[in-house]
Design a protein around this motif. Structure first.
Motif, PDB file in Angstrom:
ATOM      1  N   LYS A   6       0.811  -1.215   0.000  1.00 22.17           N
ATOM      2  CA  LYS A   6       0.000   0.000   0.000  1.00 22.17           C
ATOM      3  C   LYS A   6       0.849   1.272   0.000  1.00 22.17           C
ATOM      4  CE  LYS A   6      -4.042  -1.957   2.226  1.00 22.17           C
ATOM      5  NZ  LYS A   6      -5.044  -1.762   3.267  1.00 22.17           N
ATOM      6  N   LYS A  35      -1.894   3.887  -0.342  1.00 21.24           N
ATOM      7  CA  LYS A  35      -3.125   3.544  -1.065  1.00 21.24           C
ATOM      8  C   LYS A  35      -4.089   2.908  -0.079  1.00 21.24           C
ATOM      9  CE  LYS A  35      -3.690   2.707  -5.060  1.00 21.24           C
ATOM     10  NZ  LYS A  35      -4.638   3.474  -5.842  1.00 21.24           N
ATOM     11  N   GLY A  36      -5.368   3.113  -0.306  1.00 23.95           N
ATOM     12  CA  GLY A  36      -6.374   2.446   0.500  1.00 23.95           C
ATOM     13  C   GLY A  36      -6.664   3.114   1.824  1.00 23.95           C
TER      14      GLY A  36
END
Length: 127
Positions: A6, A35-36
Protein backbone atom coordinates in the motif's frame (compact mmCIF):
# COMPACT_ATOMS: atom_id res chain seq x y z
CA UNK A 1 3.60 -7.54 3.30
CA UNK A 2 0.13 -6.04 2.80
CA UNK A 3 1.24 -2.72 4.31
CA UNK A 4 4.23 -2.53 1.98
CA UNK A 5 2.01 -3.07 -1.05
CA UNK A 6 0.00 0.00 0.00
CA UNK A 7 2.99 2.33 0.42
CA UNK A 8 4.23 4.20 -2.65
CA UNK A 9 7.19 6.56 -2.92
CA UNK A 10 7.93 9.04 -5.69
CA UNK A 11 11.12 11.08 -5.82
CA UNK A 12 12.17 14.04 -7.91
CA UNK A 13 15.85 14.06 -8.77
CA UNK A 14 18.15 16.33 -10.73
CA UNK A 15 19.71 13.26 -12.38
CA UNK A 16 19.11 12.96 -16.10
CA UNK A 17 20.06 9.29 -16.43
CA UNK A 18 21.03 6.17 -14.46
CA UNK A 19 17.76 6.11 -12.50
CA UNK A 20 18.58 2.61 -11.30
CA UNK A 21 21.39 4.18 -9.25
CA UNK A 22 19.97 7.33 -7.65
CA UNK A 23 22.45 9.48 -5.77
CA UNK A 24 21.03 10.69 -2.46
CA UNK A 25 22.68 14.09 -2.95
CA UNK A 26 20.70 14.56 -6.22
CA UNK A 27 17.26 13.98 -4.71
CA UNK A 28 15.24 17.21 -4.73
CA UNK A 29 12.16 15.87 -2.96
CA UNK A 30 10.21 12.78 -1.95
CA UNK A 31 6.54 12.06 -1.42
CA UNK A 32 5.31 8.91 0.30
CA UNK A 33 1.66 8.01 0.17
CA UNK A 34 -0.55 5.14 1.21
CA UNK A 35 -3.12 3.54 -1.07
CA UNK A 36 -6.37 2.45 0.50
CA UNK A 37 -6.81 5.18 3.12
CA UNK A 38 -10.60 5.08 3.62
CA UNK A 39 -11.80 5.42 0.03
CA UNK A 40 -8.67 7.02 -1.42
CA UNK A 41 -5.01 7.67 -0.77
CA UNK A 42 -3.14 9.59 1.94
CA UNK A 43 0.04 11.62 1.74
CA UNK A 44 2.19 10.35 4.59
CA UNK A 45 5.38 12.33 3.96
CA UNK A 46 6.32 15.22 1.70
CA UNK A 47 9.91 16.34 2.07
CA UNK A 48 12.02 18.60 -0.10
CA UNK A 49 15.76 19.01 0.12
CA UNK A 50 16.30 22.43 1.74
CA UNK A 51 19.59 22.82 -0.13
CA UNK A 52 17.71 23.23 -3.41
CA UNK A 53 14.70 25.35 -2.46
CA UNK A 54 14.90 28.61 -4.39
CA UNK A 55 18.67 28.49 -4.24
CA UNK A 56 21.12 28.60 -7.11
CA UNK A 57 23.06 25.37 -7.40
CA UNK A 58 26.57 25.09 -8.75
CA UNK A 59 25.10 24.71 -12.24
CA UNK A 60 23.27 28.04 -11.87
CA UNK A 61 19.87 26.35 -12.02
CA UNK A 62 17.16 27.28 -9.55
CA UNK A 63 14.77 24.51 -8.57
CA UNK A 64 11.31 25.79 -7.67
CA UNK A 65 7.98 24.22 -6.75
CA UNK A 66 9.52 20.84 -5.90
CA UNK A 67 6.86 19.84 -3.34
CA UNK A 68 3.94 21.14 -5.35
CA UNK A 69 5.11 19.32 -8.48
CA UNK A 70 5.36 16.06 -6.56
CA UNK A 71 1.78 16.52 -5.28
CA UNK A 72 0.56 17.49 -8.77
CA UNK A 73 2.04 14.25 -10.10
CA UNK A 74 0.15 12.21 -7.49
CA UNK A 75 -3.07 14.10 -8.27
CA UNK A 76 -2.66 13.47 -12.01
CA UNK A 77 -1.73 9.81 -11.61
CA UNK A 78 -4.61 9.02 -9.24
CA UNK A 79 -7.09 11.67 -10.41
CA UNK A 80 -10.18 9.50 -9.90
CA UNK A 81 -9.43 8.78 -6.22
CA UNK A 82 -9.63 11.12 -3.19
CA UNK A 83 -6.31 12.26 -1.76
CA UNK A 84 -5.94 13.06 1.96
CA UNK A 85 -3.32 14.80 4.08
CA UNK A 86 -2.92 15.85 7.73
CA UNK A 87 -1.00 19.12 7.36
CA UNK A 88 0.69 21.03 10.14
CA UNK A 89 -0.67 24.57 10.55
CA UNK A 90 2.23 26.12 8.68
CA UNK A 91 1.52 23.91 5.63
CA UNK A 92 -2.23 24.54 5.33
CA UNK A 93 -1.82 27.45 2.90
CA UNK A 94 0.49 25.34 0.73
CA UNK A 95 -2.11 22.56 0.48
CA UNK A 96 -4.97 25.02 -0.09
CA UNK A 97 -3.02 26.36 -3.05
CA UNK A 98 -2.99 22.85 -4.47
CA UNK A 99 -6.77 22.48 -4.15
CA UNK A 100 -7.06 20.72 -0.79
CA UNK A 101 -9.98 21.65 1.46
CA UNK A 102 -10.91 20.61 4.99
CA UNK A 103 -12.99 17.43 4.88
CA UNK A 104 -16.49 17.83 6.24
CA UNK A 105 -16.52 14.62 8.26
CA UNK A 106 -15.90 15.38 11.98
CA UNK A 107 -14.32 11.93 12.42
CA UNK A 108 -11.42 13.20 10.32
CA UNK A 109 -10.17 15.96 12.57
CA UNK A 110 -7.48 18.03 10.83
CA UNK A 111 -7.81 16.02 7.61
CA UNK A 112 -7.67 17.85 4.31
CA UNK A 113 -8.65 16.28 1.03
CA UNK A 114 -8.92 16.64 -2.70
CA UNK A 115 -11.88 14.94 -4.29
CA UNK A 116 -12.28 13.89 -7.91
CA UNK A 117 -13.99 16.64 -9.89
CA UNK A 118 -17.15 14.56 -10.23
CA UNK A 119 -17.55 14.48 -6.41
CA UNK A 120 -19.09 17.17 -4.25
CA UNK A 121 -17.18 18.02 -1.07
CA UNK A 122 -20.40 18.53 0.87
CA UNK A 123 -21.78 15.13 -0.14
CA UNK A 124 -18.65 13.38 1.10
CA UNK A 125 -19.39 10.84 3.83
CA UNK A 126 -17.51 7.98 5.46
CA UNK A 127 -19.52 5.00 6.60
Amino acid sequence: KELLSKLHVYALTKQKSHYDNIKASDILGVVEFKKGYYDGNKIEVLQTNPNYINDKTNSGTTFKHIGSNLIKHIKKTYNDEPLYVHPVKTAVQFYEGLGFRACTNPKRNNTWCIMPKSWNYFDFRVT
